[in-house]
Design a protein around this motif. Structure first.
Motif, mmCIF file in Angstrom:
data_model
loop_
_atom_site.group_PDB
_atom_site.id
_atom_site.type_symbol
_atom_site.label_atom_id
_atom_site.label_comp_id
_atom_site.label_asym_id
_atom_site.label_seq_id
_atom_site.Cartn_x
_atom_site.Cartn_y
_atom_site.Cartn_z
ATOM 1 N N GLY A 160 12.953 3.731 -14.135
ATOM 2 C CA GLY A 160 12.141 4.117 -13.232
ATOM 3 C C GLY A 160 12.346 3.394 -11.522
ATOM 4 O O GLY A 160 11.951 2.544 -11.379
ATOM 5 N N ILE A 161 12.260 4.016 -10.628
ATOM 6 C CA ILE A 161 12.095 3.285 -9.521
ATOM 7 C C ILE A 161 11.078 4.374 -8.569
ATOM 8 O O ILE A 161 10.970 5.108 -8.454
ATOM 9 C CB ILE A 161 13.895 3.624 -8.480
ATOM 10 C CG1 ILE A 161 14.453 3.024 -9.616
ATOM 11 C CG2 ILE A 161 14.395 3.021 -7.158
ATOM 12 C CD1 ILE A 161 16.334 3.486 -9.142
ATOM 13 N N GLU A 162 9.863 2.981 -8.310
ATOM 14 C CA GLU A 162 9.496 3.175 -6.907
ATOM 15 C C GLU A 162 9.386 3.480 -5.715
ATOM 16 O O GLU A 162 9.472 1.082 -5.692
ATOM 17 C CB GLU A 162 8.203 3.366 -7.403
ATOM 18 C CG GLU A 162 6.977 4.202 -6.824
ATOM 19 C CD GLU A 162 6.998 5.668 -6.783
ATOM 20 O OE1 GLU A 162 6.856 6.299 -5.793
ATOM 21 O OE2 GLU A 162 7.096 5.863 -7.683
ATOM 22 N N GLY A 163 9.417 3.343 -4.565
ATOM 23 C CA GLY A 163 9.827 2.971 -2.834
ATOM 24 C C GLY A 163 8.279 2.857 -2.025
ATOM 25 O O GLY A 163 7.205 3.387 -2.751
ATOM 26 N N GLY A 164 8.427 1.670 -2.080
ATOM 27 C CA GLY A 164 6.637 1.079 -1.180
ATOM 28 C C GLY A 164 6.245 0.186 -0.610
ATOM 29 O O GLY A 164 7.425 -0.222 0.271
ATOM 30 N N VAL A 165 5.299 0.041 -0.033
ATOM 31 C CA VAL A 165 4.823 -0.920 1.391
ATOM 32 C C VAL A 165 3.633 -2.078 0.712
ATOM 33 O O VAL A 165 3.179 -1.645 0.059
ATOM 34 C CB VAL A 165 4.825 0.058 2.207
ATOM 35 C CG1 VAL A 165 6.021 0.953 3.356
ATOM 36 C CG2 VAL A 165 3.226 0.874 2.412
ATOM 37 N N ASP A 166 3.797 -2.231 2.039
ATOM 38 C CA ASP A 166 2.372 -3.429 1.600
ATOM 39 C C ASP A 166 2.496 -4.298 2.719
ATOM 40 O O ASP A 166 3.328 -4.507 3.389
ATOM 41 C CB ASP A 166 3.087 -4.772 0.568
ATOM 42 C CG ASP A 166 1.298 -5.718 -0.273
ATOM 43 O OD1 ASP A 166 0.176 -4.551 0.173
ATOM 44 O OD2 ASP A 166 1.592 -5.905 -0.660
ATOM 45 N N GLU A 167 0.791 -4.579 2.971
ATOM 46 C CA GLU A 167 0.805 -5.177 4.920
ATOM 47 C C GLU A 167 0.647 -6.404 4.350
ATOM 48 O O GLU A 167 0.613 -7.378 3.299
ATOM 49 C CB GLU A 167 -0.664 -5.351 4.685
ATOM 50 C CG GLU A 167 -1.183 -3.676 4.813
ATOM 51 C CD GLU A 167 -2.427 -3.057 5.308
ATOM 52 O OE1 GLU A 167 -2.601 -3.811 6.228
ATOM 53 O OE2 GLU A 167 -2.945 -2.264 5.145
ATOM 54 N N VAL A 168 1.513 -7.242 5.510
ATOM 55 C CA VAL A 168 1.309 -8.729 5.986
ATOM 56 C C VAL A 168 0.662 -8.386 6.922
ATOM 57 O O VAL A 168 1.907 -8.201 7.948
ATOM 58 C CB VAL A 168 3.038 -9.293 5.371
ATOM 59 C CG1 VAL A 168 2.953 -10.707 5.795
ATOM 60 C CG2 VAL A 168 3.588 -8.932 4.376
ATOM 61 N N GLY A 169 -0.277 -8.790 6.944
ATOM 62 C CA GLY A 169 -0.718 -9.252 8.143
ATOM 63 C C GLY A 169 -1.498 -7.796 8.831
ATOM 64 O O GLY A 169 -1.845 -6.176 8.145
ATOM 65 N N GLU A 170 -0.954 -7.578 9.811
ATOM 66 C CA GLU A 170 -1.377 -5.905 10.820
ATOM 67 C C GLU A 170 0.442 -5.563 10.769
ATOM 68 O O GLU A 170 0.489 -4.189 10.645
ATOM 69 C CB GLU A 170 -1.018 -6.536 12.238
ATOM 70 C CG GLU A 170 -2.484 -6.747 12.558
ATOM 71 C CD GLU A 170 -3.870 -6.576 12.371
ATOM 72 O OE1 GLU A 170 -3.065 -5.375 12.517
ATOM 73 O OE2 GLU A 170 -4.599 -6.454 11.424
ATOM 74 N N GLN A 171 1.231 -5.694 10.059
ATOM 75 C CA GLN A 171 2.583 -5.688 9.777
ATOM 76 C C GLN A 171 2.670 -5.104 8.176
ATOM 77 O O GLN A 171 2.266 -5.204 7.710
ATOM 78 C CB GLN A 171 3.917 -6.115 10.118
ATOM 79 C CG GLN A 171 3.736 -6.612 11.644
ATOM 80 C CD GLN A 171 4.858 -7.873 12.052
ATOM 81 O OE1 GLN A 171 5.319 -8.974 11.452
ATOM 82 N NE2 GLN A 171 5.886 -7.522 12.282
ATOM 83 N N LEU A 172 4.159 -4.522 8.115
ATOM 84 C CA LEU A 172 3.917 -3.270 6.508
ATOM 85 C C LEU A 172 5.700 -4.049 6.245
ATOM 86 O O LEU A 172 6.772 -4.046 7.560
ATOM 87 C CB LEU A 172 3.731 -2.260 6.521
ATOM 88 C CG LEU A 172 2.754 -1.107 6.462
ATOM 89 C CD1 LEU A 172 3.313 0.399 6.858
ATOM 90 C CD2 LEU A 172 1.805 -1.847 5.439
ATOM 91 N N VAL A 173 5.489 -4.413 4.829
ATOM 92 C CA VAL A 173 6.957 -4.884 4.211
ATOM 93 C C VAL A 173 7.429 -3.178 3.458
ATOM 94 O O VAL A 173 6.118 -2.860 2.822
ATOM 95 C CB VAL A 173 7.062 -5.562 4.212
ATOM 96 C CG1 VAL A 173 6.143 -6.996 4.962
ATOM 97 C CG2 VAL A 173 5.886 -6.298 2.512
#
Length: 189
Positions: free
Chosen positions: A87-100
């Motif tokens: 299983g491979i799942e791409g995601g994002v996360d918030e770091v302050g006001e930015q996204l990684v």
């Protein structure tokens, strides 16, 4: 003096089946490359559409990892005859006001062993942050900002933002290899 007959390559290696919980060609290719690089066996890699049971754009480690786990688990349920499920799942996360951006990888085998790894992370540009926060999936945001079509099945954000120096296949491939560590070192896991 007679030389022993050589077996063809497929006879020398045991054939194993790996099911990837996605038909995305990048995810299938990176899995194939990782397995072929690390193991001596001959692998057949097949993509399978499964429901990761998370939002179309997972946010945070927990949801993204859950999506990767579910992709592997649902693949195992759907095709139990295989040797491995990925299983491979791409995601994002918030770091302050930015996204990684990042991805989680989960690998399961027939002995109920599990391998897990995460790609490196990178910060997304403000234009993409804005679109993702408004509800677009990262691939759709990439397409809109960079005037592309279906980039998530090609270079993805990482390829676009590095001018192709790091392509999405290579980006995921390293993490797939890391998720295979427990299968390479069964005596330690």
């Amino acid at each position: 003096m007679a030389f022993p007959k050589r077996k063809n390559l497929q006879e020398q290696k045991r054939q194993k089946l790996v099911i990837v919980g996605s038909k995305n060609p990048i995810k299938v290719k990176c899995t194939e490359s990782a397995f072929q690089t690390l193991f001596e066996d001959y692998f057949i890699i097949q993509g399978l559409s499964v429901d990761p049971k998370v939002s179309s754009q997972p946010v945070g480690d927990v949801e993204t990892y859950t999506g990767a786990y579910n992709r592997a688990f649902e693949s195992k349920k759907a095709f139990p005859e295989a040797d491995y499920w990925v299983g491979i799942e791409g995601g994002v996360d918030e770091v302050g006001e930015q996204l990684v951006a990042f991805a989680w990888i989960v690998v399961m085998d027939t002995n109920n062993a599990i391998g897990k790894a995460k790609t490196s992370t990178f910060f997304l540009p403000d234009a993409i942050n804005k679109l993702v926060k408004e509800g677009l999936e990262l691939g759709e945001a990439d397409d809109k900002v960079f005037n592309r079509n279906n980039s998530k099945h090609e270079s993805g954000a990482v390829g676009i933002l590095t001018n192709g120096v790091i392509n999405r296949k290579e980006y995921y491939e390293q993490a797939v290899m890391l998720a295979l560590i427990p299968f390479l070192n069964k005596h330690l896991y």
